[in-house]
Design a protein around this motif. Structure first.
Motif, mmCIF file in Angstrom:
data_model
loop_
_atom_site.group_PDB
_atom_site.id
_atom_site.type_symbol
_atom_site.label_atom_id
_atom_site.label_comp_id
_atom_site.label_asym_id
_atom_site.label_seq_id
_atom_site.Cartn_x
_atom_site.Cartn_y
_atom_site.Cartn_z
ATOM 1 N N TYR A 1 0.839 -1.199 0.000
ATOM 2 C CA TYR A 1 0.000 0.000 0.000
ATOM 3 C C TYR A 1 0.884 1.264 0.000
ATOM 4 C CZ TYR A 1 -2.925 3.219 2.877
ATOM 5 O OH TYR A 1 -3.580 4.273 3.417
ATOM 6 N N ARG B 1 2.708 1.469 -3.417
ATOM 7 C CA ARG B 1 1.906 2.055 -4.492
ATOM 8 C C ARG B 1 1.858 3.574 -4.378
ATOM 9 N NH1 ARG B 1 -3.572 -1.053 -4.462
ATOM 10 N NH2 ARG B 1 -2.617 -2.039 -2.648
ATOM 11 N N ALA C 1 -5.994 8.249 -8.138
ATOM 12 C CA ALA C 1 -5.167 7.046 -7.977
ATOM 13 C C ALA C 1 -4.980 6.710 -6.499
ATOM 14 C CB ALA C 1 -3.804 7.259 -8.644
ATOM 15 N N THR C 2 -4.834 7.744 -5.672
ATOM 16 C CA THR C 2 -4.664 7.531 -4.228
ATOM 17 C C THR C 2 -5.898 6.869 -3.629
ATOM 18 O OG1 THR C 2 -3.223 9.461 -4.039
ATOM 19 C CG2 THR C 2 -4.282 8.677 -2.029
ATOM 20 N N THR D 1 -8.249 5.293 -5.165
ATOM 21 C CA THR D 1 -8.428 3.966 -5.759
ATOM 22 C C THR D 1 -7.518 2.947 -5.086
ATOM 23 O OG1 THR D 1 -8.962 4.979 -7.886
ATOM 24 C CG2 THR D 1 -8.333 2.649 -7.907
ATOM 25 N N SER D 2 -6.258 3.310 -4.934
ATOM 26 C CA SER D 2 -5.309 2.404 -4.299
ATOM 27 C C SER D 2 -5.756 2.044 -2.886
ATOM 28 C CB SER D 2 -3.935 3.071 -4.265
ATOM 29 O OG SER D 2 -3.096 2.418 -3.332
ATOM 30 N N HIS D 3 -6.158 3.073 -2.153
ATOM 31 C CA HIS D 3 -6.531 2.865 -0.759
ATOM 32 C C HIS D 3 -7.747 1.936 -0.641
ATOM 33 C CE1 HIS D 3 -6.318 4.933 3.382
ATOM 34 N NE2 HIS D 3 -7.084 3.875 3.511
ATOM 35 N N SER E 1 -9.118 0.002 -2.939
ATOM 36 C CA SER E 1 -8.915 -1.325 -3.525
ATOM 37 C C SER E 1 -8.164 -2.219 -2.557
ATOM 38 C CB SER E 1 -8.129 -1.213 -4.829
ATOM 39 O OG SER E 1 -8.856 -0.463 -5.766
ATOM 40 N N SER E 2 -7.233 -1.642 -1.808
ATOM 41 C CA SER E 2 -6.535 -2.412 -0.795
ATOM 42 C C SER E 2 -7.525 -3.075 0.141
ATOM 43 C CB SER E 2 -5.605 -1.522 0.026
ATOM 44 O OG SER E 2 -4.403 -1.284 -0.670
#
Lengths: 204, 204
Positions: free
Chosen positions: B70, B73, B90-91, B93-95, B97-98
């Motif tokens: 995490y 990314r 993107a931030t 989404t990354s968070h 999705s994790s």
DNA sequence: CGCGTATTCTATAGGTGTATAGAAAAATTA
DNA sequence: TAATTTTTCTATACACCTATAGAATACGCG
């Protein structure tokens, strides 16, 4: 005690609830022992059962203490005929002030209530839902009045406000240095206006 | 096992970490027993100690598993030369999705890491701080570029984004029905534009 | 198959925590 | 002060949980 449920008993019981709130907030429900709570009150472990019939009852009382007047205040905010921005500010203020004033009981409600058995959780759940619905109603009013974006998902917005307040509430509980009113101001501003420089488009 | 740290052992250990993540996420660290974790893996309580030397080590592994890639990314997002809005998207989404992909490990990291001893917590804390700093840097860049408001408190903004993502992450973990990408879109939109109808001022 | 290793099992020691019971102390009232 | 009630204490039964040790089973390979 028995008969009168004397004022003194009630007062000591409140102290017990507050002590339990502090201990649960710092160690978690399962991580805290009844001895920890008793120690925080200055009594021995066994004596705690004069005020609670079980550890679980202590948790239930803390959670109820944490959320009850918090919902009541939202009833008042929702009923008031202020403009939207004032109501949002009042909401954030109420929420974050609770964290500071209530000795972590609201935090315990949020983090530990799911460890209560179904039956006890129901009452709390109803109060939580009531809170969210009132907040949603505020957003719906504002959409009708044109104060906020017409395409707003009010349910999403309400959850987000609650989420951001809880997040900052946690930080407030953990960091006594934080200026609560500054946090309130910035939270409200961020929620209302977002990050983008809209003024710049117009004035700049 | 001993010598080779065989692939099979590593694979089973990963399964153990995942199982522990699920159990800790649902029952909390103190509320969960080693028996619960073992049961989730289909082995007996004592056998769990073939993979962890203690319950605490299991928690440490889950937390590390939850936060490690995490942060990685976020390094990539921060280093990328995209415009601000794309990086914020993107931030988020990354968070979020994790939360969906990592089997509750990130939630465990957030909720239970404070029960680890100081030493083990330090590494995690460093990773968390790194994450926040990277996010703050993104905001600072955006302020310089004029993409967002010049008076923005970047530290506050970063904390708020993390807070709102964690709040929605919790809801995602608990409610499998939620459409993650819809939540991502709405979160980003709310953060960028806030609740107020700014377009209305301009476009009429 | 037969041997060595990897993995899981059973059983248990030892620690901790909850809740209860009855005694003791403190407070209240007469 | 004596009697009564409230509050706290001590001591403990009982359950549960962690971690370990040694036996048993499964696996991989010559």
């Amino acid at each position: 005690m028995q008969n009168p449920e004397s004022p003194k008993y009630q007062q000591q019981r409140l102290a017990a609830i507050r002590a339990a709130a502090t201990v649960f907030a710092h160690k978690g429900y399962h991580g805290a022992s009844t001895g920890d709570i008793a120690e925080a009150m200055g009594i021995k472990q066994g004596s705690l059962y004069y005020y609670f019939k079980s550890k679980e009852e202590a948790l239930a009382e803390v959670c109820l203490y944490g959320i009850s007047d918090y919902v009541q205040r939202m009833e008042e905010i929702a009923a008031s005929r202020q403009p939207f921005e004032a109501r949002l500010l009042a909401t954030v203020t109420s929420h974050l002030s609770s964290y500071r004033e209530k000795n972590e009981a609201l935090k315990v409600h949020n983090d530990e209530r799911l460890y209560l058995p179904e039956l006890k959780r129901r009452k709390l759940k109803k109060m939580g839902s009531r809170y969210r619905e009132l907040l949603e109603g505020i957003f719906e009013d504002a959409v009708r009045d044109g104060a906020i974006r017409p395409n707003l998902d009010c349910h999403f917005a309400a959850q987000s406000v609650i989420g951001i307040c809880n997040a900052w509430g946690d930080l407030i509980v953990r960091d006594a240095e934080l200026d609560v009113f500054e946090v309130i101001r910035k939270c409200t501003d961020l929620l209302l206006n977002g990050l983008v420089d809209h003024d710049h488009d117009r004035a700049g």
